[in-house]
Structure formats: C-alpha cells, structure tokens
Design an enzyme around this catalytic site. Structure first.
Site, PDB file in Angstrom:
ATOM      1  N   ASP A 161       0.853  -1.192   0.000  1.00 28.42           N
ATOM      2  CA  ASP A 161       0.000   0.000   0.000  1.00 28.42           C
ATOM      3  C   ASP A 161       0.882   1.232   0.000  1.00 28.42           C
ATOM      4  OD1 ASP A 161      -2.217  -1.535   0.056  1.00 28.42           O
ATOM      5  OD2 ASP A 161      -2.707  -1.196   2.163  1.00 28.42           O
ATOM      6  N   ASP A 189     -13.910  -6.349  -4.873  1.00 30.87           N
ATOM      7  CA  ASP A 189     -14.059  -6.578  -3.433  1.00 30.87           C
ATOM      8  C   ASP A 189     -15.488  -7.051  -3.195  1.00 30.87           C
ATOM      9  OD1 ASP A 189     -11.550  -5.439  -3.200  1.00 30.87           O
ATOM     10  OD2 ASP A 189     -12.314  -3.461  -2.633  1.00 30.87           O
TER      11      ASP A 189
END
Lengths: 193, 251
Positions: B11, B130
C-alpha cells in the site's frame, strides 16, 4: 555497442530499456529507419493487439525494413509473433521471417496464459548459461506452433515454441526484461552475439 | 508447467509504503523501491502497488515511484488505486508499469474495461473486485469495501471477463485481515466458471492457507500483504513448502 529498441507505439517498451540499463547499456528507443539500420543490435518489442501493431509498423514503413535487417534482431512477445507468417489475432499477415503460424490457445486452458513457465529443449547461443526448466515470465493469448526454427519450447495446453531463430533473427515469447536473473542472462547473451 | 504465483501487495501513500515492515536490515522500511527489490530477490513472482493517496500531489508521486520500480526491479508489477481513465493508464504504462488494476471506476462505468483492453490489450488490465457475503449472497463492494452495491459477484466477474479483463483480483472483505484463510469456496466457483486467471486476496495467515487456496480454491495466484511485510512468512519458505506439496511454483 549501439542497441536500438524499435518504438512504433506498441506497448510498454520502457521496461526493456531499463533492463538493458541494468546491464549498463543505453539502448535507444526509435522508429527512425536510419538509426535502426545502423544499430549493432535491434530489439523488436510488442505488447498489445497484432493487427493494430502491424498497422503501426506499416505506417512507418518498418514492415519493409525489419525483415531485411542483417544484424542480430530480437523479437519479444508480440514482436516475435509479428515476425511469423500470419497470426489468428485479427487474421493478420506477419513479416514472414519465421515460416510458421500463430494460433490462439484453446479454451481448455485459461487465456491469457499469465505467469512463470519453464523453457525446454534449448538450442541456441541465446541460452548460454541458462539451464533446461528455468522459468520465464509470459503473458499471451496466442502461441507459435513448433517448427524447424524452434529453439525453445514451453508447455501450456500443448507444447509450443517459446523461442525461434532463423539466421540473425531471434524471437522469444517470454519477457526477458521481466524474468529476473534468467531473463537478464538471455539479454546478456543477445548482446554478445 | 505454468506455476502458481505469489504476489506481495504494497500500500502506497504519497510515494511511501504504509503499514510498517520489519525486515531487519532495510535502511528505510517505508521506501517502496527497497522493499520491492527485496521481494523480487526473495522469490516474489509479481508485485502489486496499491495507491491509497487521496490527493493529486500524492498521485504524481506515484508516477515517480512507478518509474523507479520499473528501473530497478526485474519482475512484473501491477499498479492500482484511483485509476479511472485511459489517460491514467497511459501515464502509468509509460512509466513502466506492466499491468494496471481498476475497481470502483469499472463498476461505475463498465465500458471503461472495454476501452482499456481495446487500447492497451487485455493482458495488462486487471479488474479488482471486493465482495462480501450478505445473507448467503456474494455482493460487490466499492471504495475499499465501504460502499455496498447490488451487483452479484459472479455476474460481475463474468461481465468483467466478457468486457476484456485479462485477470481478476478478488478480495473477500469477510476474510481480509482475519488471517483465517482465503475464501476458497467462492474462489473455486470463480475459477471454474471463468476462463481468465484469478488472484486470491484476503485472509492469508499461514503457509497452509496458500496451499489451500491453490488446491481447494483453484486460484492461479495468491496475494498477501501483512504476512510478508511483518516477516511472518518468508516467500522462500512458503514456496519450498508448496513445492513439497506438489504445487507448481518457481523456485
């Protein structure tokens, strides 16, 4: 040594330039015929769709120049496929250097093939210092059949040509610039041809 | 034989990796380049960089980072986070990214997938999905799992394939962060009903979880973050164990 990477608008060629940079070679990106003709080594890359890539080659007249090159030429991925007679992708005629056709993988396997697969039956100086069953990184939906010019094979749904050679022309289906140290060895070998 | 891929995910916020890492001998644990090189040397098959910067400034930094990764790292990498146009993708690919991933922007405007795959080729377009199970139904979520949609996971996954995605990165919100294993039942369904590679994400906690997601979940690749960042699992140990279990891996 003057290494050129043919820049005709097809795909991510920065990576190839960077891979040579890691070998301390400043490769030039160009579509200028004069520069290409004068180079010691020519890399013919290609990522994307065959028909539009071929159209871009024709626009710059490179379709005439490339097959006549006399110095070592390395076609990578779509670059290798475009050096063949024809490809099923968009029913495109290729440059006809390699006397073989390009076909689509059957839907019995996942398409595209994405990832690391082994190379076998290695038969060229291009593979000096690289052993059988080493891994290379591949991303493709179309493959080159086995033929007289095959210098490496890979197995995905069937055994196909993952590298070709005819005279000064070499083609690899995998991406040496993304294949870790094994890929670097192959690029080094190409520079030493 | 084509091998199963192990993919660490980093990230990135304003050009730096967030979430700490505890590789002992890294000079700068927040430097994505140093981390990326480390993972590549330790046997990672690919890398994913997820940009979580919220500002324009942060996004510009991302391009610099991508350029540096492409210069220094010799394995493929994907960049995702906030990509919503052809121009975004072009800029990233020009800096040397091998693939890009889209998520919310594709749900909001599915034609984006067609446009991107036509322009750049399916092979570099990853669609991230997701999803979360609600009353037994897998539903697609947006914006990092915060916004629910009416979309059914399997329907959306099939549509994404039809529109030209080259790969699907599936994260189960129910499993993400639990370290309890991947969502193998639904992964198996995805893998069997689709004809493009599926990357499993969410739930990695042990070496056996990776083995399970390849064998039970039929995943083509497995992605994880914290187990790698915190050194809980070394990629080399993971791959050795997978090989022992006769799962094809690059060693």
């Amino acid at each position: 040594m003057k290494v050129v990477i043919i820049d005709y608008g097809a795909g991510n060629i920065k990576s190839i330039q960077f891979a040579f940079k890691r070998l301390n070679i400043d490769a030039i990106l160009t579509n200028n015929p004069k520069e290409i003709l004068e180079a010691d080594k020519v890399v013919f890359p290609g990522v994307g769709e065959a028909k539009s890539a071929m159209d871009m080659l024709k626009e710059s007249g490179l379709d005439i120049i490339i097959p006549k090159l006399k110095q070592p030429v390395l076609g990578i991925c779509l670059g290798m496929q475009l050096l063949c007679n024809e490809t099923e992708e968009g029913s495109t005629r290729g440059l006809g250097v390699f006397n073989v056709s390009v076909k689509r993988f059957s839907n019995q396997v996942k398409v595209p093939q994405i990832g690391w697969n082994t190379i076998n039956n290695l038969k060229s100086k291009l593979f000096n210092g690289i052993s059988e069953n080493e891994y290379m990184y591949l991303v493709h939906s179309y493959y080159v059949e086995n033929c007289k010019e095959t210098i490496a094979t890979t197995n995905y749904s069937q055994i196909y040509s993952s590298a070709l050679q005819k005279d000064n022309f070499f083609g690899v289906q995998f991406h040496p610039e993304k294949s870790s140290y094994v890929g670097e060895q192959l690029l080094k070998n190409f520079l030493e041809l | 034989m084509l091998t199963k891929r192990i993919i660490p995910c980093l990230d990135i916020k304003n050009g730096r990796t967030v979430k700490g890492v505890n590789f002992i001998d890294l000079k700068d644990a927040g430097d994505p380049i140093e981390l990326a090189k480390r993972y590549a040397d330790n046997g990672a098959d690919e890398l994913v960089f997820l940009d979580i910067s919220a500002t324009l400034e942060g996004r510009k930094t991302m391009l610099d980072m991508v350029l540096k990764v492409a210069e220094q790292v010799n394995i493929p990498f994907t960049v995702g986070g906030g990509i919503s146009s052809i121009e975004d993708v072009e800029a990233l690919l020009k800096c040397g990214a091998d693939k890009i991933s889209v998520n919310s922007s594709a749900v909001k405007r599915p034609d984006l997938i067609n446009e991107l795959s036509k322009r750049f080729g399916s092979q570099c377009i990853v669609v991230a999905i997701d999803a979360k199970q609600i009353d037994g139904q897998w539903k697609v979520y947006l914006a990092g799992g915060t916004i629910p949609t009416e979309l059914d996971l399997l329907c959306w996954a099939k549509e994404v394939e039809m529109r030209g995605a080259g790969e699907i990165l599936f994260t189960s919100m129910d499993h993400d962060g639990t370290k309890d294993g991947f969502a193998n039942t639904v992964l198996k369904k995805l893998s069997e009903e689709l004809n493009i590679p599926i990357i499993a994400s969410g739930g990695a906690g042990s070496i056996q979880h990776f083995s399970d997601t390849f064998q039970l979940g039929k995943a083509d690749a497995a992605l994880a973050a914290s187990v790698f960042h915190f050194g809980e699992i070394e990629i080399i140990d993971l791959k050795r164990e997978l090989k022992k279990q006769r799962i094809p891996v690059r060693l």
